[in-house]
Design a protein around this motif. Sequence first.
Motif: not given
Length: 430
Positions: A293-317
């Motif tokens: 998917x990434x090969x064909x859709x890379x141009x569509x994605x605005x990749x971001x790293x930030x608070x969402x990563x840590x929010x998800x990291x802090x959620x119980x599994x």
Amino acid sequence: MTKLLEKIATPDILPAKVTVVIIGGGIVGVSAALAMAEKNIDVVLIEKGHIACEQSSRNLGWIRKTSRHAHDVPLAAAADKMWVNMAERVGEDVGYRQNGIMFLTRSDEQMSIYDDWLNSVADLQLDSRLMSAKDIDVLVPGGKGDWKGGIYTPSDGRAEPAKAATAIAKAAQRKGVTIVQNCAVRTLLLEGGKVTGVATEKGEIRCEQVLLCGGAWSRRFLGNLGVSLPTLPLVCSVLRTTPMEGPSDIAVGGPDFSFRKHDDGGYIVTQRGGLDAHVTPDHLLIGMRYLEQLKTQRSFLRIKFGKEFFKQLGMAKTWDASTITPFEKYRINDPAANPILNNEALTNLRQAWPVFEQAQIAEAWAGILEVTPDSNPVIERIDQIPGLTIATGFSGHGFGTGPAAGQLAADLVLEEEPIVDPTPYRFSRL
């Protein structure tokens, strides 16, 4: 979410025992509930927030067969038939209009892709056809897009997400379905590995079958049960204009914008060439499965790293029935709309159809799409946990097929003849 979403009143008291519990009050969940109620099955639907509070009210409202995988078209075609009769079935207008959908391109390569798709569905008797630049000018006049051409399916259509799931839910209530909102299902009750009920934040319900329609939350719910569902989130930003005169009632998708008429006279607009991809811990765990998917859709994605990563990291599994879960801590996924993407959409649209220079933004919102590696959903009984069926992973395509997807899920739960061949939606393919 759109401020036009209608909310409904529901009881707070849980039944002690039912035949089927449905988890999730999006369009697939409420459609499955209605399908079962029409067969006099005792059903309770439980929603951690309120009906259609996430992607089922935040999507574009398109109902399309165009450019779907050939094996996914039968489900879309079955949904078409159900949408045509939906107002009569539920007793109120859901905004369904069969005005057609058109996709446009400036490239020969994309025209070839459209042609290949037409050949792949040639035996399905669709009314889709290729369009020339002249054809586009006739059907959607006033454009300045310098199009190479496009593809158009007159029998595609639209409905209003702010109305549809709510109307279906109310119809299910009238048929006897108990809907409980603001109540999270924490986990399943199992005996000998088989489903015997659900544990919610408000108590237990005994049941014979559970149908999970949890959208973007399904991966986390299943993970707690030892079932790995590969889905990753994308965020789509949307805007609605105030009422205005526009070029057509046909929904139009360009390479970097889309628009469709809204029932109030405005237009629903998005940057079709841009989605926000917030990196999460799950990207590190299963991201390699999305390389194609990434090969064909890379141009569509605005990749971001930030608070969402840590929010998800802090959620119980993992948790048990007595533990407060992420579903209670985060009742509604409500991402902020990206004004950059929405402004891009309007700028690109105005360049292609200058009439949109008069467009005024009435509201903007965003929604989370749960995407599978092949962009097709999973609708299947889970052999690992007898009594559990899932219908999730719709990858941004769930609203249009929602009524038929809900019917298919109900058919599988009740072990009846399925509305379409369920093979393309098997979990094992992932």
